[in-house]
Design an enzyme around this catalytic site. Structure first.
Site, PDB file in Angstrom:
ATOM      1  CG  LEU A  82      -1.864  -1.034   1.215  1.00  0.00           C
ATOM      2  CD1 LEU A  82      -2.730  -1.281   2.397  1.00  0.00           C
ATOM      3  CD2 LEU A  82      -2.716  -1.242  -0.052  1.00  0.00           C
ATOM      4  CB  CYS A  83       4.599   1.963  -0.248  1.00  0.00           C
ATOM      5  SG  CYS A  83       4.869   1.681   1.693  1.00  0.00           S
ATOM      6  CG  HIS A  84       1.069   6.726  -1.967  1.00  0.00           C
ATOM      7  ND1 HIS A  84       0.657   6.494  -0.761  1.00  0.00           N
ATOM      8  CD2 HIS A  84      -0.022   6.921  -2.638  1.00  0.00           C
ATOM      9  CE1 HIS A  84      -0.382   6.881  -0.694  1.00  0.00           C
ATOM     10  NE2 HIS A  84      -1.030   7.092  -1.665  1.00  0.00           N
ATOM     11  CG  MET A 120       6.278   2.461   4.950  1.00  0.00           C
ATOM     12  SD  MET A 120       6.663   1.498   6.353  1.00  0.00           S
ATOM     13  CE  MET A 120       6.984  -0.283   5.737  1.00  0.00           C
ATOM     14  CD  GLU A 121       9.177   5.223   0.760  1.00  0.00           C
ATOM     15  OE1 GLU A 121       8.034   4.955  -0.002  1.00  0.00           O
ATOM     16  OE2 GLU A 121       8.933   5.587   2.019  1.00  0.00           O
ATOM     17  CG  ASP A 135      23.337 -13.229   0.475  1.00  0.00           C
ATOM     18  OD1 ASP A 135      23.113 -14.408   0.325  1.00  0.00           O
ATOM     19  OD2 ASP A 135      23.844 -12.698  -0.583  1.00  0.00           O
TER      20      ASP A 135
END
Length: 166
Positions: A82-84, A120-121, A135
């Site tokens: 739901l992020c723009h 969120m970014e 990793d």
């Protein structure tokens, strides 16, 4: 004055009938917004020494983590439903070896001028950078831990300035 933590309120990604929705930001003013997030990758001293010396088999661990985090910030809307999608103006990702942990501290700063924030970014950048470190060193040490990913600070927008409590 930065605000500490919000107390409740409505969930913005849930509509009146309880369904998930993307927030409508079309009427919001485009303003400068910044978010800072941080996390840690905890490992053994020998593994950290390998990273610092640049002798990890997969190559430059710190450089790869920086690039991965920046790339992840730019693609957050493809990962979080739901992020723009945002035209980010700046992404800085710092990976700092810390012999006291031992491990690495990963910190992302993301900036945009737009109608919605970049928390969120910043969090995605830190998460992917931490995963990249894991990793690249997992063949040497499987017990590496990713810890403490959190929003440190956000500036701008309707809710103003937020800084996490220490």
């Amino acid at each position: 004055m930065p605000r500490k933590a919000s107390k409740g309120g409505a969930l913005t990604h849930i509509d009146a009938s309880g369904e998930a929705r993307m927030v409508d930001v079309s009427d919001k003013a485009a303003t400068g917004r910044t978010a800072v997030a941080e996390g840690r990758v905890v490992m053994g001293k020998a593994t950290l020494d390998l990273i610092i010396s640049g002798n990890a088999k997969k190559g430059d661990v710190l450089g790869a983590a920086r690039i991965a985090g920046i790339m992840a910030a730019k693609r957050t809307s493809e990962l979080i439903p739901l992020c723009h999608p945002l035209a980010l103006s700046k992404v800085t990702l710092d990976v700092t070896p810390d012999k006291k942990l031992p491990g690495c501290i990963v910190r992302a700063t993301v900036k945009v001028t737009g109608p919605t924030g970049v928390e969120m970014e910043a969090l995605t950048a830190v998460s992917v950078a931490c995963l990249t470190i894991y990793d690249m060193i997992k063949a040497v040490e499987r017990g590496v831990r990713i810890e403490g990913i959190h929003l440190v600070e956000k500036i701008g927008g309707k809710s103003g300035h937020y800084r996490a409590e220490r």
